[in-house]
Enzyme design. Structure first.
Site, short mmCIF file in Angstrom:
data_model
loop_
_atom_site.label_atom_id
_atom_site.label_comp_id
_atom_site.label_asym_id
_atom_site.label_seq_id
_atom_site.Cartn_x
_atom_site.Cartn_y
_atom_site.Cartn_z
N HIS A 298 41.97 28.06 28.21
CA HIS A 298 41.37 28.88 29.26
C HIS A 298 40.88 30.16 28.63
O HIS A 298 41.52 30.69 27.72
CB HIS A 298 42.41 29.19 30.35
CG HIS A 298 41.79 29.66 31.61
ND1 HIS A 298 41.44 30.97 31.82
CD2 HIS A 298 41.41 28.98 32.72
CE1 HIS A 298 40.90 31.08 33.01
NE2 HIS A 298 40.86 29.89 33.59
N ASP B 119 43.41 22.33 36.02
CA ASP B 119 42.79 21.01 36.18
C ASP B 119 43.58 19.88 35.54
O ASP B 119 43.26 18.71 35.73
CB ASP B 119 41.38 21.02 35.57
CG ASP B 119 40.43 21.80 36.45
OD1 ASP B 119 40.58 21.71 37.67
OD2 ASP B 119 39.57 22.49 35.90
N1 ACO Z 1 40.85 21.32 22.92
C1 ACO Z 1 40.81 21.62 21.59
N2 ACO Z 1 40.52 22.84 21.10
C2 ACO Z 1 40.27 23.81 21.97
C3 ACO Z 1 40.30 23.58 23.36
C4 ACO Z 1 40.60 22.29 23.83
N3 ACO Z 1 40.63 22.03 25.14
N4 ACO Z 1 39.99 24.74 24.02
C5 ACO Z 1 39.79 25.65 23.07
N5 ACO Z 1 39.95 25.11 21.83
C6 ACO Z 1 39.90 25.80 20.54
C7 ACO Z 1 38.45 26.07 20.14
O1 ACO Z 1 37.92 25.02 19.36
C8 ACO Z 1 38.59 27.36 19.36
O2 ACO Z 1 39.13 27.03 18.09
P1 ACO Z 1 38.71 27.92 16.80
O3 ACO Z 1 39.24 29.30 17.06
O4 ACO Z 1 39.37 27.24 15.65
O5 ACO Z 1 37.22 27.88 16.73
C9 ACO Z 1 39.70 28.11 20.12
O6 ACO Z 1 40.50 27.08 20.73
C10 ACO Z 1 39.17 29.05 21.19
O7 ACO Z 1 38.33 28.30 22.05
P2 ACO Z 1 37.01 28.84 22.71
O8 ACO Z 1 36.08 27.70 22.98
O9 ACO Z 1 36.46 29.97 21.91
O10 ACO Z 1 37.58 29.40 24.06
P3 ACO Z 1 36.74 29.76 25.34
O11 ACO Z 1 37.49 30.84 26.01
O12 ACO Z 1 35.31 30.02 25.01
O13 ACO Z 1 36.77 28.42 26.21
C11 ACO Z 1 37.46 26.74 27.72
C12 ACO Z 1 37.65 28.20 27.25
C13 ACO Z 1 35.97 26.47 28.01
C14 ACO Z 1 38.23 26.54 29.01
C15 ACO Z 1 37.98 25.80 26.60
O14 ACO Z 1 39.35 26.02 26.38
C16 ACO Z 1 37.72 24.33 26.95
O15 ACO Z 1 36.62 23.81 26.67
N6 ACO Z 1 38.73 23.62 27.56
C17 ACO Z 1 38.56 22.26 27.98
C18 ACO Z 1 37.80 22.20 29.29
C19 ACO Z 1 38.64 22.67 30.46
O16 ACO Z 1 39.78 22.26 30.65
N7 ACO Z 1 38.02 23.51 31.31
C20 ACO Z 1 38.66 24.00 32.53
C21 ACO Z 1 38.91 25.47 32.45
S1 ACO Z 1 39.79 26.00 33.88
C22 ACO Z 1 38.63 26.10 35.08
O17 ACO Z 1 37.47 26.30 34.89
C23 ACO Z 1 39.07 25.83 36.42
#
Ligand code: ACO
Length: 438
Positions: free
Chosen positions: A315, A373
């Site tokens: 998140h 979720d």
């Molecule tokens: N699986 C694997 N790796 C992940 C995940 C994941 N679900 N989420 C984040 N990471 C990793 C990224 O690759 C990144 O790694 P790095 O630092 O080595 O490059 C690090 O964690 C930070 O991730 P970001 O993408 O920079 O985080 P951001 O805040 O931009 O994204 C998000 C947040 C979009 C929710 C992301 O965690 C994601 O895509 N999760 C899966 C989709 C999801 O469950 N979305 C629902 C969110 S809740 C809502 O909207 C109701």
């Protein structure tokens, strides 16, 4: 940049231009909770420079008194009330009133509010013909987006955004009609007749009835399912300036009507990185198929060359367990128990996936925890909702927040049209070459 203020004095930061030595004071704003906020509104005027913050990780786009999140502590509060208390002790109508009006309602206020919502549950009869223009296999989010946007073509008498009375009527209409439209989208997709709202039922009960009743037999709403659905609505109701809410605010900042703005919010919510994640979680669990394959998928999630991510994990704000996920997980067990579902392979797999991920260095270091979720899809599936409807249910619950946030913005005397700047990296000025010379 150096911190210039003492604890007692009004705080500010000093920005120093290293070439000229010119100093600029950046005032610090204090909210009622949360980190301090640097006021950079005069920065461009004073320096000629913009800030660069794609994804808005360090930028507050507005003042808001609706919701507070402390992502490090895993705290979510609406108008000061903890989400855990609201989810367990309140109901969705009460939370909706709270979000819209700032205070919990008295008995009389709640009665009046529920009555107002109930009286608006039907949609204009012409809207059913709008539905019939869609393909039956359309994604219900596509239908929802279109039909909610079209409400502004039906309810002309509540489109004056400067009139508080008309704003209130629009709020009631949107909150009341979105379950009807969502249920119609479902019924249309499965080729069943639309079911009209029944105003002697409560909000979640009515929605279940409109989704699962058919004209040829009686349908009794399961009170446990209705209560759980109501709780799911509360858990999804608001989450401050997320992508869809910011979309609603940005669309509304130009003066667009609330129906159009909320259609924009629905479009933003649809994406798998946001509200579409509940649908994506189920698809992911189905793809994994067997607990034995979890390590393989964990490995893929960690591989930067593989686009796969663990859906329902991570998140932008929470760097701790999402408090909504805790309640959702508990609700999931309760609902499956009540419905007599002893073995739900997807739940077993979700719990195992969570256990393995939470012990894995990759997820621990990045503070990636299950979000709201991760478990919601399993509950909705057990209730009989098809996967494609999950995000529609999220949109249904989020509508009240979108409206509350839109209303807060419209009522803010400092409100201006939202207009981010950019770091231009395109071509420098060049001479036009006529077509025959290219
Ligand atoms: N699986 C694997 N790796 C992940 C995940 C994941 N679900 N989420 C984040 N990471 C990793 C990224 O690759 C990144 O790694 P790095 O630092 O080595 O490059 C690090 O964690 C930070 O991730 P970001 O993408 O920079 O985080 P951001 O805040 O931009 O994204 C998000 C947040 C979009 C929710 C992301 O965690 C994601 O895509 N999760 C899966 C989709 C999801 O469950 N979305 C629902 C969110 S809740 C809502 O909207 C109701």
């Amino acid at each position: 940049m150096s911190k210039a203020a003492t604890a007692n004095a009004p705080q500010s930061y000093t920005l120093v231009d290293n070439t000229t030595g010119k100093k600029i004071e950046l005032p610090v704003l204090d909210g009622t909770q949360g980190p301090q906020v640097l006021d950079i509104r005069k920065l461009y005027n004073d320096t000629g420079a913009f800030t660069f913050d794609p994804g808005f990780t360090s930028t507050a786009s507005c003042e808001s008194a609706i919701t507070y999140i402390d992502g490090d502590q895993g705290i979510l509060q609406h108008r000061g009330y903890n989400i855990e208390d609201l989810a367990v002790q309140s109901d969705f109508m009460e939370v909706s009133y709270l979000l819209l009006n700032g205070e919990l309602p008295s008995v009389e206020q709640k009665k009046t509010f529920v009555n107002a919502i109930t009286r608006h549950t039907m949609v204009h009869e012409q809207i059913q013909f709008l539905f019939r223009g869609f393909r039956r296999d359309a994604h219900p989010m596509a239908v929802l987006c279109g039909v909610v946007g079209a409400l502004s073509a039906f309810y002309h008498d509540s489109l004056d955004i400067q009139d508080p009375q008309q704003r209130m009527i629009s709020a009631h209409r949107l909150i009341a009609k979105i379950p009807t439209i969502a249920a119609m989208a479902y019924k249309y997709s499965i080729g069943q007749p639309f079911v009209y709202p029944k105003n002697d039922l409560k909000y979640a009960e009515n929605f279940l009835h409109m989704c699962f009743a058919v004209p040829c037999e009686e349908y009794a709403v399961n009170p446990v399912t209705a209560r759980a659905l109501d709780r799911i609505f509360i858990l999804h109701a608001d989450h401050e300036q997320n992508a869809s809410t910011s979309t609603v605010r940005l669309a509304g900042s130009s003066g667009a009507n609330p129906f159009a703005c909320i259609a924009a919010g629905i479009a933003s919510l649809w994406g798998p990185a946001h509200g579409g994640a509940n649908e994506a979680v189920i698809k992911m669990l189905q793809e994994i198929g067997d607990k034995k394959r979890i390590p393989e998928f964990i490995k893929r999630a960690k591989d930067k060359n593989d686009g796969f991510r663990l859906m329902g994990f991570g998140h932008r704000v929470y760097k701790n367990y999402d408090p909504r996920a805790t309640v959702m997980r508990q609700t999931c067990h309760e609902v499956l128990n009540e419905l007599g579902i002893k073995d739900e392979p997807l739940l077993d797999m979700a719990m195992e996936l969570e256990r393995i991920a939470l012990e894995d260095d990759y997820f621990v270091e990045r503070k990636l925890y299950p979000n709201v979720d991760f478990y919601s899809g399993i509950i909705l599936r057990a209730m009989g909702f098809p996967t494609a409807l999950f995000t529609v249910l999220f949109a249904l619950a989020r509508t009240v927040c979108w409206f509350a946030q839109w209303k807060e913005m419209i009522e803010d005397p400092n409100q201006r049209i939202g207009r981010p700047r950019q770091l231009y990296v395109g071509a420098k000025p060049r001479a036009y070459t006529p077509l025959h010379k290219r």
